[in-house]
Scaffold this motif. Structure first.
Motif, mmCIF file in Angstrom:
data_model
loop_
_atom_site.group_PDB
_atom_site.id
_atom_site.type_symbol
_atom_site.label_atom_id
_atom_site.label_comp_id
_atom_site.label_asym_id
_atom_site.label_seq_id
_atom_site.Cartn_x
_atom_site.Cartn_y
_atom_site.Cartn_z
ATOM 1 N N VAL A 44 0.855 -1.180 0.000
ATOM 2 C CA VAL A 44 0.000 0.000 0.000
ATOM 3 C C VAL A 44 0.892 1.232 0.000
ATOM 4 O O VAL A 44 1.848 1.319 0.778
ATOM 5 N N HIS A 45 0.602 2.172 -0.879
ATOM 6 C CA HIS A 45 1.362 3.417 -0.993
ATOM 7 C C HIS A 45 1.212 4.227 0.292
ATOM 8 O O HIS A 45 0.223 4.107 1.003
ATOM 9 N N ASN A 47 0.304 7.132 0.701
ATOM 10 C CA ASN A 47 -0.893 7.970 0.712
ATOM 11 C C ASN A 47 -2.138 7.199 1.149
ATOM 12 O O ASN A 47 -3.190 7.782 1.383
ATOM 13 N N GLY A 48 -2.032 5.873 1.253
ATOM 14 C CA GLY A 48 -3.136 5.041 1.695
ATOM 15 C C GLY A 48 -4.249 4.883 0.677
ATOM 16 O O GLY A 48 -5.247 4.226 0.940
ATOM 17 N N GLU A 49 -4.103 5.464 -0.489
ATOM 18 C CA GLU A 49 -5.158 5.432 -1.499
ATOM 19 C C GLU A 49 -4.784 4.623 -2.732
ATOM 20 O O GLU A 49 -5.585 4.499 -3.646
ATOM 21 N N SER A 50 -3.573 4.101 -2.778
ATOM 22 C CA SER A 50 -3.145 3.340 -3.951
ATOM 23 C C SER A 50 -2.214 2.204 -3.523
ATOM 24 O O SER A 50 -1.776 2.136 -2.379
ATOM 25 N N VAL A 51 -1.942 1.328 -4.470
ATOM 26 C CA VAL A 51 -1.077 0.176 -4.245
ATOM 27 C C VAL A 51 0.106 0.281 -5.191
ATOM 28 O O VAL A 51 -0.030 0.735 -6.332
ATOM 29 N N VAL A 52 1.275 -0.132 -4.733
ATOM 30 C CA VAL A 52 2.481 -0.130 -5.549
ATOM 31 C C VAL A 52 2.794 -1.566 -5.956
ATOM 32 O O VAL A 52 2.833 -2.466 -5.107
ATOM 33 N N LEU A 53 2.993 -1.782 -7.252
ATOM 34 C CA LEU A 53 3.392 -3.071 -7.795
ATOM 35 C C LEU A 53 4.764 -2.892 -8.432
ATOM 36 O O LEU A 53 4.940 -2.014 -9.268
ATOM 37 N N ARG A 54 5.722 -3.708 -8.028
ATOM 38 C CA ARG A 54 7.083 -3.564 -8.565
ATOM 39 C C ARG A 54 7.594 -4.919 -9.023
ATOM 40 O O ARG A 54 7.384 -5.939 -8.368
ATOM 41 N N CYS A 55 8.287 -4.916 -10.156
ATOM 42 C CA CYS A 55 8.925 -6.126 -10.653
ATOM 43 C C CYS A 55 10.253 -5.770 -11.303
ATOM 44 O O CYS A 55 10.544 -4.601 -11.548
ATOM 45 N N VAL A 56 11.046 -6.804 -11.567
ATOM 46 C CA VAL A 56 12.361 -6.630 -12.179
ATOM 47 C C VAL A 56 12.465 -7.560 -13.383
ATOM 48 O O VAL A 56 12.093 -8.731 -13.307
ATOM 49 N N ASN A 57 12.972 -7.030 -14.486
ATOM 50 C CA ASN A 57 13.303 -7.852 -15.643
ATOM 51 C C ASN A 57 14.708 -8.388 -15.384
ATOM 52 O O ASN A 57 15.682 -7.645 -15.434
ATOM 53 N N VAL A 58 14.819 -9.671 -15.089
ATOM 54 C CA VAL A 58 16.121 -10.247 -14.737
ATOM 55 C C VAL A 58 16.912 -10.713 -15.959
ATOM 56 O O VAL A 58 17.978 -11.302 -15.812
ATOM 57 N N THR A 59 16.403 -10.427 -17.162
ATOM 58 C CA THR A 59 17.101 -10.830 -18.376
ATOM 59 C C THR A 59 17.830 -9.640 -19.002
ATOM 60 O O THR A 59 17.608 -8.494 -18.617
ATOM 61 N N ALA A 60 18.661 -9.958 -19.984
ATOM 62 C CA ALA A 60 19.413 -8.921 -20.693
ATOM 63 C C ALA A 60 18.702 -8.470 -21.964
ATOM 64 O O ALA A 60 19.310 -7.850 -22.827
ATOM 65 N N LYS A 61 17.409 -8.788 -22.077
ATOM 66 C CA LYS A 61 16.659 -8.366 -23.261
ATOM 67 C C LYS A 61 15.348 -7.701 -22.845
ATOM 68 O O LYS A 61 14.810 -7.990 -21.782
ATOM 69 N N LEU A 111 -1.070 1.946 -8.557
ATOM 70 C CA LEU A 111 -2.379 1.487 -8.986
ATOM 71 C C LEU A 111 -3.466 2.003 -8.058
ATOM 72 O O LEU A 111 -3.282 2.044 -6.843
ATOM 73 N N SER A 112 -4.585 2.400 -8.628
ATOM 74 C CA SER A 112 -5.713 2.889 -7.833
ATOM 75 C C SER A 112 -7.008 2.499 -8.534
ATOM 76 O O SER A 112 -7.020 2.268 -9.736
ATOM 77 N N THR A 113 -8.081 2.437 -7.766
ATOM 78 C CA THR A 113 -9.378 2.188 -8.393
ATOM 79 C C THR A 113 -9.891 3.490 -8.967
ATOM 80 O O THR A 113 -9.567 4.564 -8.484
ATOM 81 N N GLU A 114 -10.687 3.387 -9.994
ATOM 82 C CA GLU A 114 -11.266 4.565 -10.643
ATOM 83 C C GLU A 114 -12.672 4.760 -10.109
ATOM 84 O O GLU A 114 -13.466 3.841 -10.103
ATOM 85 N N TYR A 115 -12.970 5.944 -9.631
ATOM 86 C CA TYR A 115 -14.298 6.225 -9.089
ATOM 87 C C TYR A 115 -15.115 6.998 -10.075
ATOM 88 O O TYR A 115 -14.669 7.759 -10.831
#
Length: 115
Positions: A44-45, A47-61, A111-115
């Motif tokens: 949860v961010h 600000n309490g109003e959104s979520v953070v999604l994080r990933c890593v590209n572990v390849t060289a392409k 990410l957040s929901t749209e109202y």
């Protein structure tokens, strides 16, 4: 690359949850798909109003990936830096958040929901 980001951010914190086996409840969360992508954070961010999604590209392409949200609805998301600074405009979707990741790139979406 993964350990560098982890050293920069606050340490991970875990908590125990009651075992859901045998109960009628399910625990669903976002699912990451894409060749060479590894999820590194879902939280949860501040600000309490959104979520953070994080990933890593572990390849060289370069690769293309997406997060799929567990519930259908109207969502909006944007790319951010590791520190949370927005670097993209809000994009609306129905729960599939598509993105491109460069070689060894860390991709962070707010990410957040749209109202």
């Amino acid at each position: 690359m993964e350990t560098t980001a982890e050293d920069f951010l606050l340490p991970l914190v875990g908590e125990s949850w009651r075992d859901l086996a045998g109960e009628s409840r399910t625990l669903a969360g976002p699912m990451l798909q894409g060749e060479g992508l590894v999820a590194s954070a879902v939280h949860v961010h501040d600000n309490g109003e959104s979520v953070v999604l994080r990933c890593v590209n572990v390849t060289a392409k370069p690769t293309r990936g997406h997060w799929t949200m567990p519930y259908v609805g109207t969502w909006k998301h944007r790319r951010t830096r590791l520190n949370g600074t927005a670097i993209g405009e809000w994009v609306r979707s129905s729960g599939v958040l598509e993105f491109d990741a460069g070689p060894r790139e860390v991709v962070t979406l707010e990410l957040s929901t749209e109202y």
